[in-house]
Design a protein around this motif. Sequence first.
Motif, short mmCIF file in Angstrom:
data_model
loop_
_atom_site.label_atom_id
_atom_site.label_comp_id
_atom_site.label_asym_id
_atom_site.label_seq_id
_atom_site.Cartn_x
_atom_site.Cartn_y
_atom_site.Cartn_z
N GLU A 1 24.37 44.16 58.37
CA GLU A 1 23.57 43.93 59.56
C GLU A 1 24.40 43.27 60.66
N PHE A 2 25.24 42.33 60.30
CA PHE A 2 25.91 41.50 61.30
C PHE A 2 27.32 41.98 61.63
N GLN A 3 27.95 42.66 60.69
CA GLN A 3 29.31 43.18 60.87
C GLN A 3 30.28 42.12 61.41
N PRO A 4 30.50 41.07 60.64
CA PRO A 4 31.35 39.99 61.16
C PRO A 4 32.83 40.38 61.24
N ASP A 5 33.55 39.69 62.11
CA ASP A 5 34.99 39.90 62.23
C ASP A 5 35.76 38.92 61.36
N LEU A 6 35.04 37.88 60.93
CA LEU A 6 35.70 36.83 60.16
C LEU A 6 34.63 36.10 59.35
N ILE A 7 35.02 35.61 58.18
CA ILE A 7 34.05 34.89 57.36
C ILE A 7 34.57 33.49 57.04
N VAL B 1 33.32 26.80 49.23
CA VAL B 1 33.69 27.08 47.84
C VAL B 1 32.53 26.76 46.91
N ILE B 2 31.96 25.57 47.07
CA ILE B 2 30.93 25.16 46.12
C ILE B 2 29.55 25.39 46.72
N MET B 3 28.83 26.34 46.12
CA MET B 3 27.48 26.65 46.59
C MET B 3 26.62 26.90 45.37
N PRO B 4 25.32 26.71 45.51
CA PRO B 4 24.45 27.05 44.38
C PRO B 4 24.43 28.57 44.22
N GLY B 5 24.30 29.05 43.00
CA GLY B 5 24.30 30.50 42.78
C GLY B 5 25.72 30.99 42.62
N LEU B 6 26.25 31.67 43.62
CA LEU B 6 27.62 32.17 43.55
C LEU B 6 28.60 31.15 44.10
N THR B 7 29.79 31.07 43.54
CA THR B 7 30.80 30.22 44.15
C THR B 7 31.49 31.03 45.25
N GLY B 8 32.16 30.32 46.13
CA GLY B 8 32.87 30.98 47.21
C GLY B 8 33.90 31.97 46.70
N TYR B 9 34.58 31.60 45.60
CA TYR B 9 35.61 32.48 45.05
C TYR B 9 34.98 33.81 44.62
N GLU B 10 33.80 33.70 43.99
CA GLU B 10 33.12 34.91 43.53
C GLU B 10 32.71 35.79 44.71
N VAL B 11 32.17 35.12 45.75
CA VAL B 11 31.75 35.87 46.94
C VAL B 11 32.95 36.61 47.53
N CYS B 12 34.08 35.92 47.59
CA CYS B 12 35.28 36.50 48.18
C CYS B 12 35.75 37.70 47.37
N HIS C 1 38.90 44.24 54.49
CA HIS C 1 39.85 43.83 55.53
C HIS C 1 39.36 42.67 56.37
N VAL C 2 38.12 42.27 56.15
CA VAL C 2 37.60 41.13 56.93
C VAL C 2 38.23 39.85 56.40
N PRO C 3 38.93 39.09 57.27
CA PRO C 3 39.57 37.87 56.77
C PRO C 3 38.55 36.81 56.34
N VAL C 4 38.90 36.08 55.30
CA VAL C 4 38.03 35.03 54.78
C VAL C 4 38.77 33.69 54.84
N PHE D 1 43.54 31.55 47.46
CA PHE D 1 44.38 32.71 47.75
C PHE D 1 44.26 33.78 46.66
N THR D 2 44.12 33.31 45.40
CA THR D 2 43.98 34.27 44.30
C THR D 2 42.72 35.10 44.49
N ALA D 3 41.68 34.46 44.99
CA ALA D 3 40.41 35.17 45.18
C ALA D 3 40.48 36.14 46.35
N GLY D 4 41.56 36.10 47.11
CA GLY D 4 41.69 37.03 48.23
C GLY D 4 41.47 36.39 49.58
N GLY D 5 41.39 35.06 49.61
CA GLY D 5 41.19 34.35 50.88
C GLY D 5 42.40 34.48 51.79
#
Lengths: 709, 129
Positions: free
Chosen positions: A469-475, A479-490, A501-504, A520-524
Amino acid sequence: MTEQDTYILVIDDDKNFRDLVGDLLKSRGYEVVLTRSAKEATATMEAKRPALAVVDYRLPETDGMSWISTVREQNHNFPIVLCTGNWCDQKTFNWLRNILRVSLVIQKPIVPELFLHSLENIIPPPAKKSPARASEDATGFKPQPILDAAQVEESLEQIEKMLTDEDIFPEEAERLKKLKRRIETQNAIKKARESFVKELPESWKVLTSAVQKARENPRNLLLLQDAMAVAHKVKGTAGSYGFTKVGQFAERIEDFLITVDPHSDTHQEVVWAEIIRCVTEGTQVVEEISKAESTSAESRKLPAMSCLAVVPEGEYPTELKGAAADANCELDLVGSSVGAIVKFGKTTFDSAIIDLSLDMTSGRFQLARELRQAARKIIPFCFVSSNEISQADIVYGGASVLISGDATRGNLSEAMQIMTIAGQMRKPRVLCVDDDPLLSSFVESVLSPAGITVRSLNEPIVILDVMHEFQPDLILLDVIMPGLTGYEVCRLLKSHEDWKHVPVIFLTSKSDSEGKRAAFTAGGTDFLSKPVLMDELLSRVKAHLSKTLSEVSTRIDPQSKVLTAGALAAESEPLINICSQQSQSLAAGVISIVDYDQLDTLHGAFSAEHTVGKLGKLLNERLRAEDLRGRIAEGEFMIILPGETIEVLGNIFELFKDDWNKMWFPSVRGREFQTDLAFSTAEFPLEGDNFEKLKDYALRGLKQRSAMS
Amino acid sequence: MTTAMEIKQVLLVDDDSNIRILAQMGLEGLTDWKVELASSGAEALSKATETKPDLIILDVMMPGMDGPTTLGELRKVETLNDIPVIFMTAKAQTHEVELYQKMGAKGIITKPFDPMSLPDDIQGILSKG
């Protein structure tokens, strides 16, 4: 030596300053006496000696320095703070510090947080004698900083500015840097407190049930000890986070539990009754705290945009308010065009709804134009009109939406949504994924003024929907969130073809190498350590955006303030694609200043540049937010109107001519001069299916026309 | 404020993560100290061996090995036995304070504490010697 010295003497002839200082000091529990002149101050001092004096440098009759000299000559040794509008030179400064023993020289305008902090370092406020119990509200929460988030930021900004001052003394710079750190730390603690609040009801529940179990088995020593341990922990933790009252109840519970004797039956009931009372009262306080927290979190939900509705007073206010709620839009109402301009002068809105019956200003849609002038940006409009109005008028006036006839909650909310999209077009977009609403609003407050659209997402689970919906250019990703961790999201995003290709950028409180590696391992692409600093956030985000998008500042031509040729080409591409996908028309037009090359020779240096500036301004004040305007050559501009035809564009050119013919430019020949505009059009897809072809076609038309005339 | 020793690395030991976060924020935000965290006495011992901190802040009441026991263990290790230790506790009665000091603790920080004045409080304790 006269009576006791407990008050602060303020000497300043400026009432506003006096009151400000007075209020600030009183807020920290100091006793304050305000005086207007050195004479008045001396009279006050004779009756009662102050603990400290805040003195203005410039005073009527006897100035601040002379007053201080006299005071020191009379052997009064209380600390003195001197406020001055200018930095004095180093020699004066040394003299003030060493001879007059001025404790502090403060530059005006004062930064409230800085001022209070500096003063507290000299004499601690009376409130500090019992820190945890001072100035707490009904829930026992001790609101530490008296400034709200916006004020804190303002303070930081001011400090930042003062630090860049070349004349600043090293010791002053040192002090400011230290203070900046303090404010930032306090901010970070405030955020930590917000997340702690969420855990508080759960911790209290654990305490309640531990106490209940112990109560039910009064002879079980283990259960009793367990309840004590829980109470002990709540006392230390809640208290440290500033929830004094909760801490106090926990302390009382612990103290009473200690007196429970599992081997005796006497007096137990009284003790237990007291414990249960503390548990019940504590529960109420915890409930109040979390209720206050959830309502403030609710109100912190970020609006998609702000909108000023310029409508006749009393007309469709409920419809507007309902629509604003539906479209998540921050709404303000004003009943006249003059009022609207005044409001825009104070705060900039992201959009405006204009009831044309109110546009009493002279000229066509002049109000819309003036609002854009006041806003200094191309904000989208919605016109409401009961009269028939031509498509060219709508587009030229700048309305992304027209409501003809009755305004309803439905069509108003739709209009707000369209304006939201129109306003966000082409602005770089940043998605902030963080469960902390405070951090999201901080990110928004930093990035928005830099022309970046921020969307915040509190639940990482739905990220893929939001990406579409939002088509961001950057995210920006916590890292620490309820549910999914930032690494998992990445990892999820990086495995997705569309989003890899969207930078995180990770937001992490782990600044150690382990956290870095994981990011960095997660792709950040990068990471920022919490607490996030304003400058760092902005510069990193900009740096990464410039890799994916053309840099925001280089997109704009400095003379005309419209897009550069390159930016126009880049930004027209998605527009052309959308029109092609949806089989919509698109009109492109070239506007040229006639005899541009000769203007300097005819009317003097910079004449040509002057006309370019004016034309660029006109282009920005007219047309819709979603239309593109760019400068393609020295005296040539191009506009691109999605969804429009060349017939409409032809009419729009006539409207341009009307406005342009009212403009006069200064000439060295004494008289003012006017220039003509030449126009030519190209229509997608008939005369070209990409930007270059459309441009060539329109330019060819322009040449033919000038050859014919 | 002057101290006899310069602190670079601090080990903070508490089983409550909220306390760890808050204390770390106060210390790292206001000083240039690097704060290493441990959530139990056992973890504290291994982290202390690893990082050789200049100061250890030790919670008294912890499940498993409590603060005083941890201090006892630290004192047994030759390389760790001169690291200054400050206790953190929500229960500080006079006789306990004396007891802790006899055990070799530099001083006591009482909970609840104010994170904004934590560095000063620590400096105050250390400068008393």
